[in-house]
Design an enzyme around this catalytic site. Structure first.
Site, PDB file in Angstrom:
ATOM      1  CG  HIS A 132      -0.632   7.255  -1.052  1.00  0.00           C
ATOM      2  ND1 HIS A 132      -2.062   7.333  -1.669  1.00  0.00           N
ATOM      3  CD2 HIS A 132      -0.992   6.494   0.096  1.00  0.00           C
ATOM      4  CE1 HIS A 132      -2.992   6.568  -1.039  1.00  0.00           C
ATOM      5  NE2 HIS A 132      -2.381   6.104  -0.017  1.00  0.00           N
TER       6      HIS A 132
ATOM      7  CG  HIS B 159      -9.734   4.675   3.390  1.00  0.00           C
ATOM      8  ND1 HIS B 159      -8.640   5.319   3.355  1.00  0.00           N
ATOM      9  CD2 HIS B 159     -10.548   5.271   4.087  1.00  0.00           C
ATOM     10  CE1 HIS B 159      -8.701   6.025   4.561  1.00  0.00           C
ATOM     11  NE2 HIS B 159      -9.985   6.028   4.899  1.00  0.00           N
TER      12      HIS B 159
ATOM     13  CE  LYS C   9      -7.802   2.225  -0.560  1.00  0.00           C
ATOM     14  NZ  LYS C   9      -6.749   2.875  -0.254  1.00  0.00           N
TER      15      LYS C   9
ATOM     16  CG  HIS D 163      -1.893   1.169   1.279  1.00  0.00           C
ATOM     17  ND1 HIS D 163      -3.083   1.151   1.554  1.00  0.00           N
ATOM     18  CD2 HIS D 163      -1.701   2.553   0.939  1.00  0.00           C
ATOM     19  CE1 HIS D 163      -3.855   2.345   1.545  1.00  0.00           C
ATOM     20  NE2 HIS D 163      -2.589   2.971   1.147  1.00  0.00           N
TER      21      HIS D 163
ATOM     22  CG  HIS E  38      -4.980   2.453   5.943  1.00  0.00           C
ATOM     23  ND1 HIS E  38      -6.221   2.353   6.044  1.00  0.00           N
ATOM     24  CD2 HIS E  38      -4.842   3.280   4.509  1.00  0.00           C
ATOM     25  CE1 HIS E  38      -6.839   2.872   5.046  1.00  0.00           C
ATOM     26  NE2 HIS E  38      -6.029   3.491   4.296  1.00  0.00           N
TER      27      HIS E  38
ATOM     28  CG  ASP F 243      -1.595   5.027   3.696  1.00  0.00           C
ATOM     29  OD1 ASP F 243      -1.629   5.281   2.554  1.00  0.00           O
ATOM     30  OD2 ASP F 243      -2.440   5.512   4.529  1.00  0.00           O
TER      31      ASP F 243
HETATM   32  O1  DOR Z   1      -3.169   9.302   5.469  1.00  0.00           O
HETATM   33  C1  DOR Z   1      -3.711   9.250   4.274  1.00  0.00           C
HETATM   34  N1  DOR Z   1      -3.152   9.704   3.289  1.00  0.00           N
HETATM   35  N2  DOR Z   1      -4.624   8.344   4.088  1.00  0.00           N
HETATM   36  C2  DOR Z   1      -5.170   8.156   3.143  1.00  0.00           C
HETATM   37  O2  DOR Z   1      -6.209   7.307   3.118  1.00  0.00           O
HETATM   38  C3  DOR Z   1      -4.818   8.619   1.754  1.00  0.00           C
HETATM   39  C4  DOR Z   1      -3.637   9.202   2.059  1.00  0.00           C
HETATM   40  C5  DOR Z   1      -3.284  10.321   0.963  1.00  0.00           C
HETATM   41  O3  DOR Z   1      -3.473   9.905  -0.325  1.00  0.00           O
HETATM   42  O4  DOR Z   1      -2.552  11.239   1.378  1.00  0.00           O
HETATM   43 ZN    ZN Z   2      -3.448   5.117   1.393  1.00  0.00          ZN
END
Ligand code: DOR
Ligand code: ZN
Length: 348
Positions: free
Chosen positions: A19, A140, A103, A17, A178, A251
């Site tokens: 980003h 989520h 997702k 997971h 998460h 995450d």
């Molecule tokens: O803390 C987070 N940041 N939780 C999420 O679900 C999205 C992520 C983000 O894309 O910044």
């Molecule tokens: Zn995330």
């Protein structure tokens, strides 16, 4: 003579997971992940979101272009589920071989989730196609009902949405991403084999007190928000127990310092610069370093039905200080533990 620092050798881990964003942010952050991990599930919450296989394939190329030469890192793409996602799109995604999961963001739950699902019933066609083809659903797991206290949103989601969903689709593989509560952990432990969860380093290391320690601390704000200490302890227990349906998903979520330190800071904590090292701290504190490799490198690929990595990485128990900030294109990024120590260091 000084003694050599203890080392830990592991099968190269994967991040289930992550980003990475796009453009200059992607270029700045991808090397941190590619140095540590063999593969990562790349989250699709871009603006606009990655809702089609064609978009996922194009994004995959941009991710690969951001990986430094000499590192073999495989991005596993995720499609962003919407009310409009068709079964045909799911079949295209599966056939592409590059999309590993889909997702689910409940609309409004978190960063760039506005295009997310407004009503799960609208996604039943897509979910049936996923169950059919074996594409996992990554969730989520928070309700967006403003009546529900933010600290209860995961717990309420489990009862209102997760349980009905796994009953309705008995062949659908589901990952509760998460997981942040004791109840979430229990749901996965008591759930079917096709239900798993990822655990982030920050939820394993922080309770909600960390958001208020000595003042409001936006760099400790993430979604789902960190919970009570008893929840954190349940997460650590799940991660270090050896249970095969809990695995690593950072995450890691970069946001510019300017936004994090504004009047409405977005949720997200950047951990990719020290991800496996932070998990090593958690496992060491729990006296379970011998279980880190299974959590970080075996349980994820086993659940996804993918081969385990063959390369290895080495960690050295050599504390280092995280920089106060990192460059992120024209922006600055404040990494987790900025200006503080991390106990383990990646060798090489
Ligand atoms: O803390 C987070 N940041 N939780 C999420 O679900 C999205 C992520 C983000 O894309 O910044
Ligand atoms: Zn995330």
């Amino acid at each position: 003579m000084t003694e050599a620092a203890p080392t830990l050798s592991l099968t190269r881990p994967d991040d289930w997971h992550l980003h990475l964003r796009d453009g200059p942010t992607l270029a700045a952050v991808a090397p941190d992940t590619a140095r540590r991990f063999g593969r990562a599930i790349v989250m699709p919450n871009l603006l606009p979101p990655v809702t089609t296989t064609a978009q996922a394939l194009a994004y995959r190329e941009r991710v690969l272009a951001a990986v430094p030469a000499g590192l073999s890192f495989e991005p596993l793409m995720a499609l962003y589920l919407t009310d409009e996602t068709t079964p045909a799109e799911i079949l295209r995604a599966r056939a592409s071989g590059a999309v590993a999961a889909v997702k689910l963001y409940p609309a409004g739950a978190t960063t760039h989730s506005d295009a997310g699902v407004t009503d799960l019933a609208r996604t039943h066609g897509a979910l049936a196609a996923m169950a059919e083809t074996g594409l996992p659903l990554l969730i989520h797991g928070e309700v967006t009902d403003p009546q529900v206290d933010i600290f209860d949103r995961e717990r309420v989601f489990l009862e209102r949405s997760l349980l009905p969903l796994i009953e309705r689709f008995p062949r659908l593989k589901v990952v509760l991403e998460h997981v942040s509560t004791r109840e979430g952990v229990a749901r996965v432990q008591d759930g079917p084999e096709r239900l798993a969860a990822t655990l982030t380093p920050h939820h394993l290391l922080l309770s909600r007190n960390a958001m208020f320690a000595g003042g409001l601390r936006p760099h400790h704000f993430c979604l789902p928000v960190a919970k009570r200490e008893e929840d954190r302890l349940a997460l650590v227990e799940a991660a270090t127990s050896g249970h095969p349906r809990f695995f690593l998903g950072t995450d890691s979520a970069p946001h510019p310092r300017r936004r994090k330190e504004s009047a409405s800071a977005p949720g997200g904590i950047y951990t990719a610069h020290a991800a496996i090292e932070l998990y090593a701290e958690v496992f060491e504190q729990a006296g379970a370093l011998d279980r880190l490799e299974a959590f970080a490198s075996f349980h994820g690929p086993d659940f996804y039905g993918l081969p385990r990595n063959r390369e290895r990485v080495t960690l050295v128990r050599e504390p280092w200080t995280v920089p106060a900030s990192l460059a992120m294109g024209e922006e600055e990024l404040v990494p987790f533990r900025a200006g503080e120590r991390v106990a383990w260091k990646l060798a090489g």
